[in-house]
Design a protein around this motif. Structure first.
Motif, mmCIF file in Angstrom:
data_model
loop_
_atom_site.group_PDB
_atom_site.id
_atom_site.type_symbol
_atom_site.label_atom_id
_atom_site.label_comp_id
_atom_site.label_asym_id
_atom_site.label_seq_id
_atom_site.Cartn_x
_atom_site.Cartn_y
_atom_site.Cartn_z
ATOM 1 N N GLU A 1 -21.037 -43.795 -6.742
ATOM 2 C CA GLU A 1 -21.586 -44.196 -5.434
ATOM 3 C C GLU A 1 -20.576 -45.048 -4.663
ATOM 4 O O GLU A 1 -20.416 -44.893 -3.447
ATOM 5 N N ILE A 2 -19.877 -45.939 -5.362
ATOM 6 C CA ILE A 2 -18.854 -46.776 -4.724
ATOM 7 C C ILE A 2 -17.723 -45.906 -4.193
ATOM 8 O O ILE A 2 -17.268 -46.070 -3.055
ATOM 9 N N TYR A 3 -17.257 -44.981 -5.032
ATOM 10 C CA TYR A 3 -16.207 -44.053 -4.596
ATOM 11 C C TYR A 3 -16.635 -43.280 -3.348
ATOM 12 O O TYR A 3 -15.891 -43.177 -2.363
ATOM 13 N N THR A 4 -17.828 -42.701 -3.410
ATOM 14 C CA THR A 4 -18.303 -41.848 -2.319
ATOM 15 C C THR A 4 -18.400 -42.622 -1.012
ATOM 16 O O THR A 4 -17.974 -42.151 0.048
ATOM 17 N N SER A 5 -18.935 -43.823 -1.082
ATOM 18 C CA SER A 5 -19.064 -44.648 0.113
ATOM 19 C C SER A 5 -17.695 -44.968 0.705
ATOM 20 O O SER A 5 -17.507 -44.917 1.932
#
Length: 396
Positions: free
Chosen positions: A382-386
């Motif tokens: 989720e951190i990567y995607t954001s």
């Protein structure tokens, strides 16, 4: 998604929880379908470097020329979505952040210690916590006290590196703080709230726990800040054999302390340095894991391993240990914490031994709810995607 994971591996002779975490994270991301491109260098390789690279070693923490060349080639060839940095010292250097940004690749860094400010990374020297370099443009106290590898020259180099790369660190696109304490450290350094996310480390599930054994296990690098002296002082306040067996695993400068305790008491056994299978066996034989650092240890891997194995932990109330064990949270705690004081620890030892069986299920539950791969890997993605969705692909 394609991710470069950059890490300078610590020497294998000195057990490193950070190496374990990086390897685990790579495996978990790969299993989740992320294409991981490891970009790693090992401190063990320094002795085998060509003469030219050895000659440049003194400046490698500031600018690792060979690493930047190799990373530049990797980024051109693979065109990854982002770079995830762990430890850059000494062979990578923080310059990898600039190299990635030159290719328009955003950078995430997991912060495992306090190295943005402190030359040793520990906020600890001469047996006590120390923040003398906090807020200073140049870490003169680190040089005066030889905080990096006991050398004034190497400490001056590291202090220079931290001064040179202050702007580099402030350009990192997203910081992963393992605990709220690390987040506070980053904010104090000047990192905006919106550039910091909190995500702990996780470990693979070893499966349903074995029945509890008996006695205590202390497993750590045998160095002053890890608290072996504190533990043995507390242990000696009890009659020989009254608490069961204390097993000590690890190696380091305080090894003579462990060997002397083994020779003097029948209820202390020094196991030496153990491989992974040896550690599993030692944990299985124990009912309580002891983690008693006197520095603000960020997120000790030994505690994650203990909870995954259904072993409660007796720890000191420093760094991220209370957070790991769920102390003060609306959950059943996975163990006990005390001040890093011999009298307090001595009082807690029999309480932990008596309560181990009752607390063990909470330890396993805490691991499953907060540190299982399904939880932490999903959060990391989720951190990567954001970050990718909000990044600008043009070079900076």
């Amino acid at each position: 998604m394609k991710v470069v994971v950059a890490h300078n591996r610590y020497r294998e002779a000195i057990p490193s929880g950070e190496n374990v975490i990086v390897d685990t994270e790579i495996a978990q991301l790969t299993a989740a379908g992320i294409e991981v491109l490891p970009f790693q260098r090992a401190s063990d390789s320094i002795g085998d470097l060509p003469l030219v690279q050895k000659a440049l070693l003194p400046i490698s923490p500031i600018y690792g020329r060979a690493a930047q060349r190799d990373l530049d080639e990797l980024l051109r060839r693979e065109r990854p979505d982002l770079l995830h940095l762990h430890n850059p010292y000494p062979l990578l250097s923080p310059w990898v952040v600039r190299t990635a940004h030159a290719h328009g690749v955003p950078v995430v860094q997991t912060v495992h210690n306090y190295r943005q400010v402190c030359s040793s990374g520990l906020y600890f020297r001469d047996g006590h916590n120390c923040v003398d370099c906090r807020g200073k443009a140049f870490g003169w106290p680190a040089v005066a006290h030889k905080c990096y590898r006991g050398s004034a020259a190497q400490s001056a180099l590291m202090a220079t590196t931290l001064a040179v790369h202050r702007s580099t660190w402030k350009s990192v696109d997203r910081y992963i703080a393992l605990t709220g304490r690390i987040a506070a450290h980053l904010k104090d350094y000047g990192i905006p709230d919106e550039h910091i996310v909190i995500k702990p480390n996780g470990l693979p599930d070893p499966g349903e726990p074995e029945p509890l054994g008996d006695g205590f296990l202390y497993a750590a690098r045998l160095s002053p800040e890890k608290g072996l002296g504190l533990l043995l002082e507390a242990w000696r306040r009890h009659p020989d054999g009254s608490l069961g067996q204390l097993r000590i695993a690890g190696d380091g400068e305080l090894r003579p302390l462990a060997e002397r305790a083994d020779a003097e008491r029948g209820d202390v056994t020094y196991l030496g340095a153990l491989d992974r299978d040896g550690m599993v066996a030692a944990r299985t034989r124990a009912s309580v894991i002891v983690a008693v650092p006197t520095w603000n240890d960020v997120l000790p891997t030994v505690i994650l391993e203990a909870m995954a194995a259904g072993r409660p932990v007796l720890g000191t109330d420093v760094g991220g240990i209370g957070y790991l064990l769920g102390i003060g949270e609306p959950v059943e705690a996975a163990g006990w914490t005390v001040e890093p004081d011999a009298a307090a620890l001595a009082e807690a030892l029999p309480i932990a031994r008596a309560g181990a069986a009752a607390v063990a299920p909470a330890a396993r539950k805490r691991y499953l709810q907060a540190f299982h791969p399904d939880v932490v890997t999903r959060r990391l993605i989720e951190i990567y995607t954001s970050l990718i969705e909000n990044s600008h692909p043009s070079p900076r």
